[in-house]
Design an enzyme around this catalytic site. Structure first.
Site, short mmCIF file in Angstrom:
data_model
loop_
_atom_site.label_atom_id
_atom_site.label_comp_id
_atom_site.label_asym_id
_atom_site.label_seq_id
_atom_site.Cartn_x
_atom_site.Cartn_y
_atom_site.Cartn_z
N SER A 171 -83.47 7.03 -9.52
CA SER A 171 -82.48 6.15 -8.90
C SER A 171 -82.30 4.95 -9.81
O SER A 171 -83.21 4.62 -10.60
CB SER A 171 -82.99 5.66 -7.54
N TYR A 184 -89.52 2.35 -1.55
CA TYR A 184 -88.58 3.24 -2.23
C TYR A 184 -88.47 2.89 -3.72
O TYR A 184 -88.59 3.76 -4.59
CB TYR A 184 -87.20 3.13 -1.55
#
Ligand code: NAI
Ligand code: BGC
Length: 286
Positions: A171, A184
């Site tokens: 990401s 995350y």
């Protein structure tokens, strides 16, 4: 006396550079979390490029079947495999099933991931461990199974220049800190270093390990960020290219990283983010 590469069962150091693009015909792929969003698009893109695909899912088998149907319409052989990627036994069983059905595995895309968000001071151990179990341990388990299969089999020259390809789904939050999402962002930062370290270790075996770092892609994981006009407009302030990413944008990048077109690319993260990592605040400031 045997040469180093012979003793260690490595490819001949003078194997030629990759001559032509054979796309993915005859290759066998596993995509985790393939019954939604990015995983689905990657599975279908690989199938369109000629690969046979194992569609992994953990819940909603009926959706996995729909994706399998779409992928098989591309002419690919498709299987589905239920496995919680955070569980070693289930990951091993998924790889065993794929080898049994397809004969081998050439491409692995550890994609499954979750967000379990909350302010840092209220983040529980359960929120941390559950997310890390899926996002980081899950990718580690899939990478390890993949590497063992690739090393054992080696290069099959009429299939691919490489002995195998891994594409970790990272990401932009492997480099962009993200308040309210500390678990995350930490998992994605971890993927970056895990991917590079594995890549360094297995490169002599002609195994390529890379990551894709998507920006904001229209999937269920970030529904709130694009499903209303206000949210979409706010999101676009973070995207110089001024459109949200579609799962197919990631599918095309995955096909390239899996194909011999990207032979000689290893240990790299490909940002597919419409410029989200370009410090968009500086478009007008600074
Ligand atoms: P999604 O929510 O549509 O898909 C996530 C998939 O992972 C689903 O199929 C889900 O069932 C699966 N999954 C969750 N827990 C699992 C487990 N324990 N075992 C096996 N599968 C499991 O979300 P999306 O967007 O498609 O996410 C896919 C990956 O892309 C994730 O790793 C995410 O972090 C990453 N990503 C997504 C971005 C986005 O903007 N949508 C941006 C950057 C990265
Ligand atoms: C997150 C999405 C977010 C995107 C851009 C991804 O890793 O899962 O929720 O929209 O990054 O910030």
């Amino acid at each position: 006396m045997k040469a180093f590469y012979e003793e260690n069962n490595l490819p001949h150091p003078h194997l030629p550079a990759c001559p032509v693009n054979r796309q993915l015909k005859g290759q066998k792929a596993i995509v985790t979390g393939a019954n939604s969003g990015i995983g689905e698009a990657v599975a279908i893109a690989l199938a369109k490029a000629g690969a046979d695909v194992c569609i992994n899912y953990v819940t909603r088998p009926e959706v996995a079947d729909e994706v399998a149907q779409k992928a098989s319409e591309c002419g690919a052989k498709v299987i589905t495999a239920q496995a919680d990627v955070s569980r070693e036994d289930e990951v091993k069983a998924m790889f065993e099933k794929t080898v049994k059905e397809f004969g081998t595995v050439d491409i692995v895309v550890p994609n499954a991931g979750v967000q379990i968000d909350g302010p840092f001071s209220e983040m529980t151990v359960e929120m941390w461990d559950k997310l890390m179990g899926i996002n980081l341990r899950g990718q580690f388990l899939c990478c390890r199974e993949a590497v063992n299969i690739f090393k054992k089999r080696g290069v099959v020259p009429n299939v691919s220049c490489a002995a195998g390809k891994i594409i970790c789904m990272s990401s932009v939050h492997d480099v962009i800190p993200w308040a309210g999402h500390v678990n995350y962002a930490s998992s994605k930062g971890g993927i970056s270093m895990m991917m590079k370290s594995i890549a360094q270790e297995v490169a002599p075996h002609r195994i390529r390990v890379n990551a894709i770092a998507p920006g904001a892609i229209r999937t269920p994981i970030n529904h709130e960020a694009w499903s209303t006009r206000e949210a979409y407009d706010a999101l676009m302030k973070l995207v110089p290219y001024k459109r949200i990413g579609e799962p197919e944008d990631i599918g095309r990048a995955a096909v390239w990283l899996a194909s011999d077109d990207s032979d000689y690319v290893t240990g790299t993260t490909l940002y597919v983010d419409g410029g989200m990592t370009l410090y968009p605040g500086f478009e007008t400031g600074g």
